[in-house]
Enzyme design. Structure first.
Site, short mmCIF file in Angstrom:
data_model
loop_
_atom_site.label_atom_id
_atom_site.label_comp_id
_atom_site.label_asym_id
_atom_site.label_seq_id
_atom_site.Cartn_x
_atom_site.Cartn_y
_atom_site.Cartn_z
N HIS A 80 -10.18 1.29 1.94
CA HIS A 80 -9.66 2.39 2.20
C HIS A 80 -10.81 3.44 2.54
CE1 HIS A 80 -5.57 2.23 2.19
NE2 HIS A 80 -5.45 1.91 0.91
N HIS A 91 -9.19 -3.70 -2.25
CA HIS A 91 -8.15 -2.92 -1.50
C HIS A 91 -8.57 -1.56 -1.39
CE1 HIS A 91 -3.73 -2.09 -0.21
NE2 HIS A 91 -4.18 -0.97 -0.47
N GLU A 92 -8.83 -0.81 -2.62
CA GLU A 92 -9.08 0.67 -2.52
C GLU A 92 -10.45 0.77 -1.81
OE1 GLU A 92 -6.77 2.33 -3.29
OE2 GLU A 92 -5.50 0.84 -4.04
N CYS A 149 0.68 -1.30 0.15
CA CYS A 149 -0.02 0.01 -0.16
C CYS A 149 0.89 1.14 0.00
CB CYS A 149 -0.87 0.02 1.33
SG CYS A 149 -2.03 1.43 1.44
#
Length: 184
Positions: free
Chosen positions: A157, A153-154, A110
């Site tokens: 966030h 993953h994004e 990341c």
């Protein structure tokens, strides 16, 4: 232009907060932020530009990583077959997902995390993402493999979740049953 100095690091409180929805149609300011996220990811993969501006290569970036608490992500990645997936989305969400899981054999990294966190990160093998493009038009993407992992993953966030939250603390490399191993 976003640089590494703009990307906040692990431990910053914004990375653990839930980002706000972006009102549609998007404002010019929000469109500019979204464009700059995609510009960073594209530029970071160009070795000349990355070296000139000191950019760490990335394949995805979310607005909270530049301390903007809004639901925006950009992804620029080639899948296992070499096809380019380049998307910048407002308010992305996972509309559906497979039961089957997948993980990157190399683990995940990341741009907001400087130290390595070894281990497997279980993700859905296939997802359908709904969101809005830079003009506010609805978009529906069916994703699998590496592209699916990057989007998850994004989107994490946007919900204050870091990739290492998913790693098995007792046994980071414990095999994930019936999961697809993705070489990267």
């Amino acid at each position: 232009m976003i640089t590494m100095d703009d990307i906040i690091r692990d431990g910053h409180p914004t990375l653990r907060k839930t980002a706000s929805q972006v009102p549609m149609p998007p404002s010019e300011e929000d469109k500019q932020i979204l464009a700059s996220l995609l510009e960073y990811v594209i530029n970071s993969q160009n070795s000349e530009i990355a070296e000139k501006y000191g950019l760490r290569p990335g394949i995805g970036l979310a607005a909270p990583q530049i301390n903007v608490q809004k639901r925006m992500i950009a992804v620029h990645v080639h899948d296992e077959k070499g096809n380019l997936h380049s998307h910048a989305l407002f308010n992305p969400k996972i509309a559906s997902h497979s039961v089957e899981l997948a993980y990157l054999t190399s683990g995940e990294g990341c741009l907001s995390v400087d130290e390595p966190y070894p281990g497997y990160v279980p993700r859905y093998a296939r997802i359908t993402v709904k969101g809005y493009d830079s003009e506010g038009n609805e978009v529906k993407l069916r994703l699998k493999g590496l592209t699916s992992v990057v989007f998850q993953h994004e989107i994490d966030h946007l919900n204050g979740i870091m990739f290492y939250d998913h790693i098995n603390k007792e046994d980071p490399y414990k095999p994930i049953e019936n999961a697809i191993a993705i070489e990267r």
